[in-house]
Design a protein around this motif. Structure first.
Motif, mmCIF file in Angstrom:
data_model
loop_
_atom_site.group_PDB
_atom_site.id
_atom_site.type_symbol
_atom_site.label_atom_id
_atom_site.label_comp_id
_atom_site.label_asym_id
_atom_site.label_seq_id
_atom_site.Cartn_x
_atom_site.Cartn_y
_atom_site.Cartn_z
ATOM 1 N N ARG A 59 70.403 -47.982 -2.914
ATOM 2 C CA ARG A 59 69.354 -47.229 -3.632
ATOM 3 C C ARG A 59 68.795 -46.084 -2.785
ATOM 4 O O ARG A 59 67.908 -45.376 -3.224
ATOM 5 C CB ARG A 59 68.225 -48.167 -4.061
ATOM 6 N N MET A 75 58.704 -50.744 -2.211
ATOM 7 C CA MET A 75 58.833 -51.882 -1.297
ATOM 8 C C MET A 75 57.964 -51.693 -0.060
ATOM 9 O O MET A 75 57.604 -52.661 0.600
ATOM 10 C CB MET A 75 60.302 -52.089 -0.902
ATOM 11 N N PHE A 84 60.786 -51.310 5.646
ATOM 12 C CA PHE A 84 60.431 -52.286 4.610
ATOM 13 C C PHE A 84 61.538 -53.300 4.317
ATOM 14 O O PHE A 84 61.321 -54.270 3.598
ATOM 15 C CB PHE A 84 59.872 -51.622 3.344
ATOM 16 N N GLN A 113 54.263 -53.472 0.114
ATOM 17 C CA GLN A 113 54.025 -54.852 0.556
ATOM 18 C C GLN A 113 53.584 -54.937 2.019
ATOM 19 O O GLN A 113 53.120 -55.975 2.467
ATOM 20 C CB GLN A 113 55.291 -55.685 0.353
ATOM 21 N N LEU A 114 53.755 -53.842 2.768
ATOM 22 C CA LEU A 114 53.358 -53.865 4.175
ATOM 23 C C LEU A 114 51.849 -53.694 4.340
ATOM 24 O O LEU A 114 51.348 -53.647 5.458
ATOM 25 C CB LEU A 114 54.095 -52.778 4.961
ATOM 26 N N PHE A 144 63.023 -46.990 4.394
ATOM 27 C CA PHE A 144 63.909 -48.166 4.295
ATOM 28 C C PHE A 144 64.011 -48.947 5.608
ATOM 29 O O PHE A 144 64.125 -50.170 5.595
ATOM 30 C CB PHE A 144 65.325 -47.740 3.870
ATOM 31 N N VAL A 153 62.290 -49.723 -5.839
ATOM 32 C CA VAL A 153 62.604 -49.785 -4.411
ATOM 33 C C VAL A 153 61.655 -48.945 -3.532
ATOM 34 O O VAL A 153 61.207 -49.431 -2.489
ATOM 35 C CB VAL A 153 64.090 -49.426 -4.162
#
Lengths: 181, 474
Positions: free
Chosen positions: B60, A94, B45, A97-98, B42, A91
């Motif tokens: 998470r 993540m 994204f 990806q930007l 968070f 996580v």
């Protein structure tokens, strides 16, 4: 002689450590077999020398994570990537990806757009560590002996791996114990 | 010309927080700052992802209170679909939240804070932890471990996993309470009550010998915020927002959490990744408010269950108006465990928890939705804006611990003012300052430090940035 065990926590949610605490009463038995020399739950200032086994939770997100990981590798015999964030970056990755400016983008959203008073990106040398350009799994930074997947790994899986390592056997994870998520 | 003391919990690794203490020329502490140094992003994204994924992703954020994020996120989804969820689903979500309150509060009390009271502030740091507690009082440690386990078992019985269960969803929940689960919880309850009563007795004794800590550890006026039921009773998952001041007067009541942004603003301090929410009508920083167990007990009029209500009466006598000492968060936490056990007990006789009507379904009926729930350490907000296909356009999260940021800063300053004089840094100060933070049981995944003793490294830094003196504990 007791095994010198350490547990550390990089960029992650602490869920793997909570799962470690889900060992519940086995913790009382474990206290007889290992010496917990470094961990968020004990009070030690510096990652010590001559550690036998270290469980590493979390991905490598910032400069502080990077620096300590090299220190851990130099001072520990066996490293375990503890949970999915350590194994795959999961996580926390993540944001990768930007694209190239991902760190800038996530900071912009949180501290400029979602702020009513003093919108500004935190920056204080020596206090607030810079985010890395890409979030990395631990094995991209240092050599890792074993991988323990799960988000988090359930307590029974942790117990099985730790018990095998304590007995000196080459640990094997099979079947359901190799499940991510 | 002020000097700066940096308390750096060997943050190089698990430490994601540091503390600076500013000392003036006369050697008195003028101010202090609490820095949080972890950030994952968070709010950015998650953009572009379907809102149905959010309960799974956002829990998470934190492994200590994943259920809070799971539930707040599912509730934000309910709001986007503009549905009323089936009554059984609401009760089941509440049952899981009660399980989480029990496990998280037990962790805070037994694993983290009790070593300070029971083994002593100045006991050897190597033993002042849960393993030291196991060595010195195995029965108490085992009881505490099992109380936390009970809370975790409730979560697992409902959601199949103790941590990060894929269970609550927008519109409801996936499974009901099984008969085996009900039997197991019912059988475990008596032991959980015994442990909680023992902990309450222990803490009351601690209060007798810790009057100075009650006076000094975060004892100052502030606002308090929490959810309350329509009749002003304690709430942990539904209800609306109430703010009170330190005299106990209500200053805002029954505020719709969907419109939290009319009463809460967020401020940035460039020396921390943790933002500081404040009560908008009073501005920053006058709008300082506290959340969590102490605040919830201050804002509510009754718990709604008899044993905890008897304790609440005793608790309320500790303040003139509101109870303002953050050291008493510990007491409030134990009263909430007791209340949670009583509510769990009540649910064990409720047949509706076995219903198979658990989920409402709909498309997108509102482009913005807010989900709110009381996390163990305070009110949690998830605010989602989506497009007509349910893809996220914007996310704002206000986490419980952030709302205590201003109070944690003041607490650190208050303790430091008392214990730091001149260039000398007394070693026991380190554990006391740490405990000031620990009262709030902060969880930024952040919990980082909350879990256990922060290793500490204090530097006294002069105006030119030169280290004047240094002390470390390890």
């Amino acid at each position: 002689m007791k095994i010198r065990l350490a547990t550390v926590w990089l960029g992650g949610c602490s869920g793997c450590h909570m799962s470690f605490l889900d060992l519940d009463e086995f913790l009382i038995e474990l206290a007889d077999a290992v010496e917990l020399v470094y961990s968020p739950v004990v009070d030690v200032k510096e990652f010590p020398e001559h550690v036998d086994l270290c469980l590493i939770e979390g991905a490598v997100c910032n400069e502080d994570n990077l620096e300590i990981l090299h220190k851990i590798r130099a001072r520990t015999k066996v490293l375990v990537a503890f949970g999915d964030c350590a194994v795959t970056a999961n996580v926390p990755a993540m944001r990768n990806q930007l694209g190239a400016a991902n760190a800038e983008n996530v900071l912009q959203r949180a501290y400029i757009e979602n702020a009513q008073d003093n919108p500004s990106v935190p920056k204080a040398d020596g206090i607030v560590p810079q985010l890395l350009e890409r979030v990395l799994p631990v094995h991209e930074v240092v050599y890792i002996e074993y991988f323990l997947p799960g988000c988090p790994p359930p307590a029974a899986r942790i117990k099985s791996l730790v018990a095998q390592l304590l007995s000196g056997a080459e640990p094997k994870l099979e079947g359901a114990d190799l499940k991510f998520g | 010309m002020s000097k700066r003391i940096v308390i750096d919990p060997v943050t190089r690794i698990e430490g994601h927080a540091k503390i600076s203490i500013f000392v003036d020329d006369a050697g008195n502490v003028s101010d202090a700052e609490f820095h949080v140094v972890e950030f994952r992003g968070f709010e950015k994204f998650c953009e572009g992802r379907p809102f149905h994924e959010m309960p799974g992703i956002t829990q998470r954020i934190c492994g200590i209170c994943p259920v809070s994020h799971l539930l707040a996120s599912a509730k934000a989804g309910d709001a986007l679909m503009a549905v009323n969820i089936p009554p059984a689903a609401d009760k089941l979500r509440r049952l899981m939240n009660l399980g989480q309150i029990i496990q998280s509060h037990a962790l805070s009390f037994f694993h983290l804070s009790a070593p300070d009271f029971l083994l002593g502030w100045d006991s050897p740091p190597a033993q002042r932890n849960v393993f030291g507690l196991i060595a010195s009082n195995k029965d108490l440690a085992r009881a505490g471990i099992r109380l936390r386990q009970f809370g975790q078992e409730i979560i697992e019985i409902l959601g199949d996993k103790k941590i990060h269960p894929a269970w609550a969803v927008p519109g409801g929940v996936r499974t009901s309470l099984s008969k085996e689960g009900r039997d197991k919880i019912r059988a475990w309850l008596p032991e959980a009550f015994v442990t909680t009563n023992a902990a309450l007795a222990l803490f009351k004794k601690t209060m007798e010998t810790h009057q100075r800590e009650i006076q000094l550890y975060g004892n100052f006026p502030s606002l308090f915020m929490g959810l309350v039921a329509p009749d002003g009773s304690w709430e942990h998952h539904g209800g609306k927002l109430r703010f009170t001041d330190s005299s106990g007067s209500i200053i805002a009541d029954q505020v719709d959490p969907q419109k939290y942004y009319e009463v809460i603003g967020e401020s940035v301090q460039t020396t921390s990744y943790l933002k500081s929410p404040y009560y908008l009508p009073l501005g920053f920083p006058d709008g300082i408010y506290r959340v969590g167990p102490l605040a919830r007990l201050n804002v509510c009029e009754q718990m709604g269950v008899p044993k905890a209500d008897a304790e609440l009466k005793l608790f309320k006598k500790l303040g003139r108006g509101a109870v303002t000492s953050s050291f008493l968060y510990h007491y409030a936490r134990l009263i909430e465990i007791l209340a949670a056990l009583e509510f769990v007990e009540r649910y064990m006789d409720d047949a509706e928890l076995s219903s198979d009507y658990l989920r409402a379904d709909a498309g997108i009926n509102s482009l913005r939705g807010v989900g709110v729930s009381e996390a163990p350490r305070g009110t949690l907000f998830h605010d989602y804006t989506v497009d007509r296909n349910g893809l996220l356009q914007k996310v704002n999260l206000i986490v419980a611990t952030g709302q205590n940021n201003l109070a944690m800063n003041q607490t650190v300053a208050q303790i430091a003012r008392h214990y730091v004089k001149g260039k000398e840094i007394p070693e026991p100060l380190l554990n006391r300052v740490e405990h000031g933070i620990r009262c709030y049981d902060p969880c930024l995944s952040c919990s980082t430090h909350a879990v256990g003793q922060m290793p500490m490294h204090v530097q006294l830094i002069g105006p030119e940035g030169k280290v004047l003196s240094e002390v470390a504990r390890g």
